[in-house]
Each structure stands twice: as C-alpha cells, then as structure tokens.
Design a protein around this motif. Structure first.
Motif, PDB file in Angstrom:
ATOM      1  N   GLN A   8       0.817  -1.211   0.000  1.00 21.43           N
ATOM      2  CA  GLN A   8       0.000   0.000   0.000  1.00 21.43           C
ATOM      3  C   GLN A   8       0.857   1.270   0.000  1.00 21.43           C
ATOM      4  N   GLY A   9       1.940   1.240  -0.767  1.00 18.97           N
ATOM      5  CA  GLY A   9       2.786   2.412  -0.912  1.00 18.97           C
ATOM      6  C   GLY A   9       3.745   2.678   0.228  1.00 18.97           C
ATOM      7  N   GLU A  55      12.651   5.251   0.820  1.00 18.75           N
ATOM      8  CA  GLU A  55      12.438   4.673  -0.498  1.00 18.75           C
ATOM      9  C   GLU A  55      12.908   3.229  -0.593  1.00 18.75           C
ATOM     10  N   GLY A  56      12.756   2.474   0.497  1.00 22.72           N
ATOM     11  CA  GLY A  56      13.121   1.066   0.500  1.00 22.72           C
ATOM     12  C   GLY A  56      14.600   0.793   0.659  1.00 22.72           C
ATOM     13  N   ARG A  57      15.374   1.775   1.066  1.00 21.16           N
ATOM     14  CA  ARG A  57      16.822   1.608   1.164  1.00 21.16           C
ATOM     15  C   ARG A  57      17.297   1.619   2.611  1.00 21.16           C
ATOM     16  N   PHE A  58      18.360   0.844   2.846  1.00 20.54           N
ATOM     17  CA  PHE A  58      19.018   0.779   4.142  1.00 20.54           C
ATOM     18  C   PHE A  58      20.489   1.107   3.982  1.00 20.54           C
ATOM     19  N   ALA A  59      21.100   1.566   5.061  1.00 18.40           N
ATOM     20  CA  ALA A  59      22.543   1.786   5.112  1.00 18.40           C
ATOM     21  C   ALA A  59      23.048   1.197   6.416  1.00 18.40           C
ATOM     22  N   ALA A  90       9.221  11.494  -7.834  1.00 19.98           N
ATOM     23  CA  ALA A  90       8.538  10.729  -6.790  1.00 19.98           C
ATOM     24  C   ALA A  90       8.778   9.241  -6.973  1.00 19.98           C
ATOM     25  N   GLY A  91       9.108   8.575  -5.880  1.00 14.00           N
ATOM     26  CA  GLY A  91       9.302   7.135  -5.892  1.00 14.00           C
ATOM     27  C   GLY A  91      10.736   6.761  -6.207  1.00 14.00           C
TER      28      GLY A  91
END
Length: 101
Positions: A8-9, A55-59, A90-91
């Motif tokens: 759901q985004g 945005e779905g990223r990890f560090a 966006a995104g």
C-alpha cells in the motif's frame, strides 16, 4: 528471521521468528512495523544494525548510532528529514520503472 515488505505504498518489516529478536530503535517488535526515515533496525541481538534511509533503502549504521539516536523523531521532524522530491522524481527507481509500463 525477518521479511521486508512493500504494501500500500509503504515499507514494512516483519519479525518472522516469533521471539521478538527484531528491534526498531532499540525496541523489540512483536509482528510488523511501518518503517520511517532514520529508523534504526537491528536484525538480531548480535546485529547487524541498519539505518532506514527511505524509499526502501538501508545503510549500515555505526553501533554508537543506536545510543546516540535518542527517541524516534516526531511526525513533523520526519517530514523535515525526508528528502524533497518533485512530482517528476517521486518514488524509487522501481516505482518509476513500473509507471512506464
């Protein structure tokens, strides 16, 4: 064991172990958690420690980040810390790619 889910985004992380080994900002979660920018995710007591950067990223995060982080940011702070994006940007990469097809 955990699972990272886009639904759901929004991005969620789920603890599949049933043992509350997954911690967000040094707090164990029982089932799932909605990730927010700057959340610190510890996948087990031994690590690793990851920072969710959006945005779905990890560090990878330094161990002292967890103790220095303090309480999670308020909603207003989260909005301030989130990267500015125009409608054209966006995104993430995959979101933009999906929109083209």
């Amino acid at each position: 064991m955990s699972r990272y889910v886009f639904s759901q985004g929004e991005y969620w992380i789920r603890d599949l172990s049933g043992q509350q080994l997954l911690c967000i900002n040094d707090n164990p979660i029982s089932l799932q958690y909605l990730l927010r920018v700057n959340d610190l995710v510890r996948l087990s007591p031994q690590g690793p420690l990851l920072a969710y950067i959006g945005e779905g990223r990890f560090a990878e995060a330094a161990e002292n980040s967890a103790t220095e982080a303090g309480p999670p940011p308020s909603t207003n702070e989260r909005e301030r810390l989130a990267p500015e994006m125009s409608n054209d940007d966006a995104g993430g990469f995959w979101s933009r790619l999906r929109r083209r097809f």
